[in-house]
Design a protein around this motif. Structure first.
Motif, short mmCIF file in Angstrom:
data_model
loop_
_atom_site.label_atom_id
_atom_site.label_comp_id
_atom_site.label_asym_id
_atom_site.label_seq_id
_atom_site.Cartn_x
_atom_site.Cartn_y
_atom_site.Cartn_z
N SER A 5 0.84 -1.20 0.00
CA SER A 5 0.00 0.00 0.00
C SER A 5 0.87 1.25 0.00
N ILE A 6 0.45 2.23 -0.77
CA ILE A 6 1.14 3.52 -0.84
C ILE A 6 0.09 4.61 -0.62
N GLU A 7 0.41 5.57 0.21
CA GLU A 7 -0.49 6.69 0.44
C GLU A 7 -0.53 7.57 -0.80
N ALA A 8 -1.72 8.02 -1.17
CA ALA A 8 -1.88 8.90 -2.32
C ALA A 8 -1.03 10.16 -2.17
N GLN A 9 -0.93 10.67 -0.95
CA GLN A 9 -0.15 11.89 -0.71
C GLN A 9 1.33 11.69 -1.01
N VAL A 10 1.84 10.49 -0.74
CA VAL A 10 3.24 10.19 -1.04
C VAL A 10 3.46 10.21 -2.56
N ILE A 11 2.52 9.65 -3.29
CA ILE A 11 2.60 9.67 -4.76
C ILE A 11 2.56 11.11 -5.25
N GLU A 12 1.62 11.88 -4.76
CA GLU A 12 1.47 13.28 -5.17
C GLU A 12 2.75 14.07 -4.89
N ASP A 13 3.29 13.95 -3.69
CA ASP A 13 4.50 14.68 -3.32
C ASP A 13 5.70 14.25 -4.17
N THR A 14 5.81 12.97 -4.43
CA THR A 14 6.92 12.45 -5.22
C THR A 14 6.84 12.95 -6.65
N VAL A 15 5.65 12.89 -7.24
CA VAL A 15 5.47 13.39 -8.61
C VAL A 15 5.81 14.87 -8.67
N LYS A 16 5.31 15.64 -7.73
CA LYS A 16 5.59 17.08 -7.71
C LYS A 16 7.09 17.33 -7.64
N ASN A 17 7.78 16.70 -6.70
CA ASN A 17 9.21 16.93 -6.53
C ASN A 17 10.02 16.52 -7.75
N LEU A 18 9.70 15.38 -8.33
CA LEU A 18 10.41 14.94 -9.53
C LEU A 18 10.14 15.86 -10.71
N LEU A 20 9.31 19.07 -10.61
CA LEU A 20 10.04 20.32 -10.41
C LEU A 20 11.52 20.13 -10.71
N GLU A 21 12.07 19.05 -10.22
CA GLU A 21 13.50 18.80 -10.41
C GLU A 21 13.85 18.72 -11.90
N CYS A 22 13.04 18.07 -12.69
CA CYS A 22 13.36 17.95 -14.12
C CYS A 22 13.15 19.27 -14.85
N ASN A 23 12.42 20.21 -14.26
CA ASN A 23 12.25 21.53 -14.86
C ASN A 23 13.31 22.52 -14.39
N TYR A 24 14.03 22.19 -13.33
CA TYR A 24 15.08 23.07 -12.81
C TYR A 24 16.48 22.61 -13.21
N ASN A 25 16.64 21.38 -13.58
CA ASN A 25 17.95 20.82 -13.86
C ASN A 25 17.94 19.98 -15.13
N ALA A 94 -3.72 11.30 -7.72
CA ALA A 94 -2.48 11.68 -7.02
C ALA A 94 -1.45 12.20 -8.01
N VAL A 95 -1.30 11.53 -9.15
CA VAL A 95 -0.36 11.97 -10.18
C VAL A 95 -0.79 13.33 -10.74
N GLU A 96 -2.06 13.46 -11.08
CA GLU A 96 -2.57 14.72 -11.62
C GLU A 96 -2.39 15.86 -10.61
N ASN A 97 -2.66 15.61 -9.35
CA ASN A 97 -2.48 16.64 -8.32
C ASN A 97 -1.01 17.02 -8.14
N GLY A 98 -0.12 16.04 -8.25
CA GLY A 98 1.31 16.33 -8.15
C GLY A 98 1.79 17.23 -9.28
N VAL A 99 1.34 16.93 -10.50
CA VAL A 99 1.72 17.77 -11.65
C VAL A 99 1.11 19.16 -11.50
N ARG A 100 -0.15 19.21 -11.14
CA ARG A 100 -0.84 20.50 -10.96
C ARG A 100 -0.12 21.36 -9.92
N SER A 101 0.22 20.74 -8.81
CA SER A 101 0.90 21.45 -7.74
C SER A 101 2.28 21.95 -8.19
N ALA A 102 2.99 21.14 -8.98
CA ALA A 102 4.29 21.56 -9.49
C ALA A 102 4.14 22.77 -10.41
#
Length: 108
Positions: A5-18, A20-25, A94-102
């Motif tokens: 089991s994986i929390e949706a929030q963990v997926i969202e946060d991970t997608v957002k961070n990744l 952002l990282e690929c847009n900064y570097n 969760a993926v859509e929210n992570g991208v949106r948040s980024a």
């Protein structure tokens, strides 16, 4: 195999961070290729453009700003097994929210 089991929030946060990282570097391999191209470029205009791309990457990385403000459309390829469940939401949301948040937090 046991279900995981994986929390949706963990997926969202991970997608957002990744995201952002690929847009900064850009990757080190791309930076190396730009540096190498600069060394072999014959035209002054070409060298100037390569200098700007290299400088832009350094600024994006240090200032945490997008490399390019026209980030286009998001395309993500994700694989996860059939033994994975998402708690607290759906995987897609969760993926859509992570991208949106980024996009919002990263000024993309």
């Amino acid at each position: 195999m046991e279900t995981r089991s994986i929390e949706a929030q963990v997926i969202e946060d991970t997608v957002k961070n990744l995201f952002l990282e690929c847009n900064y570097n850009i990757g080190g391999d791309i930076m190396s290729a730009l540096e190498q191209a600069k060394g072999t470029e014959k035209s002054k205009t070409g060298k100037d453009v390569l200098d700007l791309l290299i400088e832009n990457d350094k600024l994006a990385k240090s200032e945490r700003l997008p490399i390019c403000q026209d980030t286009g459309m998001s395309v993500l390829f994700v694989e996860y097994g059939d033994k994975v469940t998402v708690k607290g939401g759906s995987f897609s949301e969760a993926v859509e929210n992570g991208v949106r948040s980024a996009y919002i937090d990263g000024y993309l």
